[in-house]
Write a protein that holds these residues in place. Structure first.
Motif, PDB file in Angstrom:
ATOM      1  N   PHE A  85      34.606  24.048  85.238  1.00 58.05           N
ATOM      2  CA  PHE A  85      34.289  23.748  86.637  1.00 58.05           C
ATOM      3  C   PHE A  85      32.778  23.526  86.762  1.00 58.05           C
ATOM      4  O   PHE A  85      32.094  24.167  87.557  1.00 58.05           O
ATOM      5  CB  PHE A  85      34.774  24.868  87.558  1.00 58.05           C
ATOM      6  N   SER A  86      32.279  22.608  85.956  1.00 61.68           N
ATOM      7  CA  SER A  86      30.847  22.503  85.672  1.00 61.68           C
ATOM      8  C   SER A  86      30.011  21.967  86.811  1.00 61.68           C
ATOM      9  O   SER A  86      28.793  22.186  86.835  1.00 61.68           O
ATOM     10  CB  SER A  86      30.636  21.626  84.436  1.00 61.68           C
ATOM     11  N   GLY A  87      30.616  21.227  87.752  1.00 61.99           N
ATOM     12  CA  GLY A  87      29.842  20.685  88.853  1.00 61.99           C
ATOM     13  C   GLY A  87      28.753  19.750  88.369  1.00 61.99           C
ATOM     14  O   GLY A  87      28.991  18.845  87.566  1.00 61.99           O
ATOM     15  N   ILE A  88      27.521  19.973  88.824  1.00 59.71           N
ATOM     16  CA  ILE A  88      26.408  19.097  88.471  1.00 59.71           C
ATOM     17  C   ILE A  88      25.498  19.713  87.406  1.00 59.71           C
ATOM     18  O   ILE A  88      24.377  19.270  87.208  1.00 59.71           O
ATOM     19  CB  ILE A  88      25.585  18.722  89.720  1.00 59.71           C
ATOM     20  N   GLY A  89      25.999  20.742  86.722  1.00 67.93           N
ATOM     21  CA  GLY A  89      25.276  21.265  85.561  1.00 67.93           C
ATOM     22  C   GLY A  89      24.306  22.396  85.819  1.00 67.93           C
ATOM     23  O   GLY A  89      23.316  22.541  85.092  1.00 67.93           O
ATOM     24  N   ALA A  90      24.572  23.241  86.814  1.00 65.27           N
ATOM     25  CA  ALA A  90      23.669  24.370  87.087  1.00 65.27           C
ATOM     26  C   ALA A  90      23.603  25.330  85.907  1.00 65.27           C
ATOM     27  O   ALA A  90      22.515  25.770  85.504  1.00 65.27           O
ATOM     28  CB  ALA A  90      24.124  25.097  88.350  1.00 65.27           C
ATOM     29  N   PHE A  91      24.766  25.676  85.355  1.00 67.20           N
ATOM     30  CA  PHE A  91      24.776  26.589  84.216  1.00 67.20           C
ATOM     31  C   PHE A  91      24.030  25.980  83.032  1.00 67.20           C
ATOM     32  O   PHE A  91      23.251  26.654  82.355  1.00 67.20           O
ATOM     33  CB  PHE A  91      26.222  26.907  83.806  1.00 67.20           C
ATOM     34  N   CYS A 119      26.340  22.868  73.487  1.00 66.39           N
ATOM     35  CA  CYS A 119      27.498  22.905  74.387  1.00 66.39           C
ATOM     36  C   CYS A 119      28.685  22.237  73.716  1.00 66.39           C
ATOM     37  O   CYS A 119      28.607  21.068  73.305  1.00 66.39           O
ATOM     38  CB  CYS A 119      27.154  22.192  75.706  1.00 66.39           C
ATOM     39  N   LEU A 120      29.805  22.949  73.612  1.00 70.82           N
ATOM     40  CA  LEU A 120      31.006  22.395  72.989  1.00 70.82           C
ATOM     41  C   LEU A 120      31.767  21.461  73.914  1.00 70.82           C
ATOM     42  O   LEU A 120      32.619  20.694  73.466  1.00 70.82           O
ATOM     43  CB  LEU A 120      31.930  23.526  72.528  1.00 70.82           C
ATOM     44  N   GLY A 121      31.491  21.525  75.202  1.00 68.98           N
ATOM     45  CA  GLY A 121      32.182  20.639  76.133  1.00 68.98           C
ATOM     46  C   GLY A 121      32.121  21.180  77.547  1.00 68.98           C
ATOM     47  O   GLY A 121      31.711  22.316  77.776  1.00 68.98           O
ATOM     48  N   PHE A 122      32.534  20.330  78.510  1.00 70.25           N
ATOM     49  CA  PHE A 122      32.581  20.766  79.905  1.00 70.25           C
ATOM     50  C   PHE A 122      33.822  20.226  80.575  1.00 70.25           C
ATOM     51  O   PHE A 122      34.411  19.219  80.153  1.00 70.25           O
ATOM     52  CB  PHE A 122      31.315  20.337  80.655  1.00 70.25           C
ATOM     53  N   SER A 123      34.211  20.899  81.647  1.00 69.91           N
ATOM     54  CA  SER A 123      35.421  20.551  82.383  1.00 69.91           C
ATOM     55  C   SER A 123      35.085  20.336  83.850  1.00 69.91           C
ATOM     56  O   SER A 123      34.522  21.218  84.498  1.00 69.91           O
ATOM     57  CB  SER A 123      36.466  21.673  82.234  1.00 69.91           C
ATOM     58  N   GLU A 124      35.423  19.165  84.373  1.00 73.36           N
ATOM     59  CA  GLU A 124      35.191  18.832  85.780  1.00 73.36           C
ATOM     60  C   GLU A 124      36.091  17.659  86.148  1.00 73.36           C
ATOM     61  O   GLU A 124      36.406  16.826  85.303  1.00 73.36           O
ATOM     62  CB  GLU A 124      33.722  18.475  86.012  1.00 73.36           C
ATOM     63  N   ILE A 125      36.545  17.616  87.413  1.00 70.56           N
ATOM     64  CA  ILE A 125      37.440  16.532  87.829  1.00 70.56           C
ATOM     65  C   ILE A 125      36.893  15.693  88.966  1.00 70.56           C
ATOM     66  O   ILE A 125      37.450  14.631  89.267  1.00 70.56           O
ATOM     67  CB  ILE A 125      38.832  17.087  88.229  1.00 70.56           C
ATOM     68  N   VAL A 126      35.820  16.136  89.641  1.00 67.31           N
ATOM     69  CA  VAL A 126      35.256  15.389  90.755  1.00 67.31           C
ATOM     70  C   VAL A 126      34.306  14.328  90.201  1.00 67.31           C
ATOM     71  O   VAL A 126      33.303  14.664  89.569  1.00 67.31           O
ATOM     72  CB  VAL A 126      34.523  16.308  91.745  1.00 67.31           C
ATOM     73  N   GLU A 127      34.611  13.053  90.437  1.00 64.24           N
ATOM     74  CA  GLU A 127      33.881  11.960  89.813  1.00 64.24           C
ATOM     75  C   GLU A 127      32.385  11.972  90.114  1.00 64.24           C
ATOM     76  O   GLU A 127      31.552  11.741  89.240  1.00 64.24           O
ATOM     77  CB  GLU A 127      34.479  10.615  90.223  1.00 64.24           C
ATOM     78  N   SER A 128      32.025  12.219  91.381  1.00 61.87           N
ATOM     79  CA  SER A 128      30.607  12.188  91.742  1.00 61.87           C
ATOM     80  C   SER A 128      29.829  13.266  90.995  1.00 61.87           C
ATOM     81  O   SER A 128      28.689  13.049  90.565  1.00 61.87           O
ATOM     82  CB  SER A 128      30.433  12.353  93.257  1.00 61.87           C
ATOM     83  N   ASP A 140      40.380  17.834  83.300  1.00 63.04           N
ATOM     84  CA  ASP A 140      41.101  18.873  84.032  1.00 63.04           C
ATOM     85  C   ASP A 140      41.289  20.111  83.160  1.00 63.04           C
ATOM     86  O   ASP A 140      41.822  20.026  82.044  1.00 63.04           O
ATOM     87  CB  ASP A 140      42.459  18.321  84.476  1.00 63.04           C
ATOM     88  N   ALA A 141      40.869  21.269  83.677  1.00 64.13           N
ATOM     89  CA  ALA A 141      40.983  22.520  82.913  1.00 64.13           C
ATOM     90  C   ALA A 141      42.428  22.868  82.594  1.00 64.13           C
ATOM     91  O   ALA A 141      42.700  23.545  81.602  1.00 64.13           O
ATOM     92  CB  ALA A 141      40.329  23.659  83.689  1.00 64.13           C
ATOM     93  N   ALA A 142      43.358  22.379  83.424  1.00 60.73           N
ATOM     94  CA  ALA A 142      44.770  22.693  83.210  1.00 60.73           C
ATOM     95  C   ALA A 142      45.333  22.001  81.979  1.00 60.73           C
ATOM     96  O   ALA A 142      46.379  22.398  81.460  1.00 60.73           O
ATOM     97  CB  ALA A 142      45.577  22.285  84.448  1.00 60.73           C
ATOM     98  N   GLU A 143      44.659  20.965  81.501  1.00 59.49           N
ATOM     99  CA  GLU A 143      45.193  20.159  80.396  1.00 59.49           C
ATOM    100  C   GLU A 143      44.439  20.361  79.091  1.00 59.49           C
ATOM    101  O   GLU A 143      44.712  19.673  78.109  1.00 59.49           O
ATOM    102  CB  GLU A 143      45.158  18.678  80.799  1.00 59.49           C
TER     103      GLU A 143
END
Length: 339
Positions: A4-10, A23-32, A49-52
């Motif tokens: 649920f990475s959003g715009i990369g705060a973490f 970073c091994l990867g990130f998960s996010e579904i909102v295109e913007s 999608d984190a579910a997949e």
């Protein structure tokens, strides 16, 4: 790995505390949000999608980070209907994705962010601690933070962590005013926005609209008879030390600022650069994105404010990471020192 990475705060905070991280990867579904993320971290792999996600295919990882949804069934009905076509519990669902990741993946530690309150419809804070502790096989801690002590934003958050809080959080004395653009610049007024089919012809006309809007009765469930929008959290005042916390709502309705630095109060909208500072991002962080074809794109103001409202205050994450680092140093400290 970032969920649920959003715009990369973490990621921004991790790069400051651990410059040589991978970073091994990130998960996010909102295109913007993905577009903004790609601009700053082009080498990070998107898992969608984190579910997949097939967590077994991701190698051993030192740290899992993410902020799962704070929107419960009652608090996010319209949002859930818009995104999923149904009224389901987003907070419980996203937390369960995290549990799956910890159960099926190979993570040593985690940092998970959420709101301070226990408004989640299915899992209380105590439930979350118990479940995560069982899955990880070691104690889980709650670290409470107040954004006002870091950037001046009155955003209270908790972090579920696999390590204890070692240091006290800092206490800032300065007002949030240090995040604002110079008064001479904002007093001229930004270009009045379009609301529906109506464009405001001048800043003063838009100001009158804001004042009229904020004088309306509050529609929040916690409002008492006679409460106006002013008193229910949608306005910030430079006379106070902390600004109101930005939430996703700032992309839909006026989240206004009463700017008293120039004498007569100036009622205005926040500049996006000011919101970026308040959230701990460099100015311009959300201005440009990169689409899936690798092309730069200008991000719209609504997408930018929504993304920032959904994000996490970066210096707060840095503080949590510093506790993580101190915990590791303490565990690996030699028990005996030889002369």
């Amino acid at each position: 790995f970032s969920m649920f990475s959003g715009i990369g705060a973490f990621e921004l905070a991790i790069n400051k505390v651990f410059p040589k991280n991978k970073c091994l990867g990130f998960s996010e579904i909102v295109e913007s949000k993905i577009d903004i993320y790609r601009k700053h971290f082009p080498g990070h792999k998107l898992y969608g999608d984190a579910a997949e996600i097939e967590w077994e295919t991701i190698g051993p990882c030192d740290l899992l980070v993410g902020g799962f949804s704070c929107k419960s069934r009652s608090g996010a009905r319209s949002f859930a209907q818009t995104v999923h076509g149904t009224d389901h519990d987003l907070s419980a669902e996203t937390f369960e994705y995290i549990v799956q990741a910890i159960y099926r993946g190979q993570f040593k530690d985690f940092i998970l962010e959420n709101t301070m309150g226990q408004g989640r419809s299915k899992y209380s804070n105590e439930d979350i601690v118990q479940i995560l502790s069982q899955e990880l096989g070691k104690p889980v801690y709650i670290i409470k933070t107040e954004g006002c002590n870091f950037t001046g934003s009155n955003r209270k958050r908790i972090f579920f962590t696999s390590f204890p809080q070692i240091t006290d959080q800092p206490v800032k004395i300065e007002s949030f005013k240090y995040n604002l653009e110079p008064y001479e610049k904002v007093a001229l007024g930004t270009k009045p926005p379009i609301r529906g089919l109506k464009r405001y012809d001048s800043h003063s006309e838009y100001r009158e609209y804001l004042i009229e809007f904020m004088q309306k009765p509050s529609t929040r469930k916690t409002a008492k008879p006679g409460d106006k929008r002013w008193s229910m959290g949608f306005s910030s005042d430079t006379d106070k030390r902390c600004s109101k916390a930005f939430v996703t709502r700032c992309g839909y309705q006026p989240h206004v600022l009463i700017d008293r630095r120039g004498g007569d109060p100036l009622v205005r909208r926040w500049e996006i650069s000011e919101i970026e500072r308040l959230m701990g991002f460099p100015v311009g962080w959300t201005s440009i994105g990169v689409d899936k074809f690798g092309n730069n794109k200008q991000m719209g103001s609504t997408a930018r404010t929504r993304s920032l409202g959904d994000s996490i205050i970066v210096p707060v994450i840095e503080y949590i990471l510093e506790n993580f680092l101190l915990d590791k140093k303490e565990k690996f400290k030699p028990k005996f020192v030889l002369d």
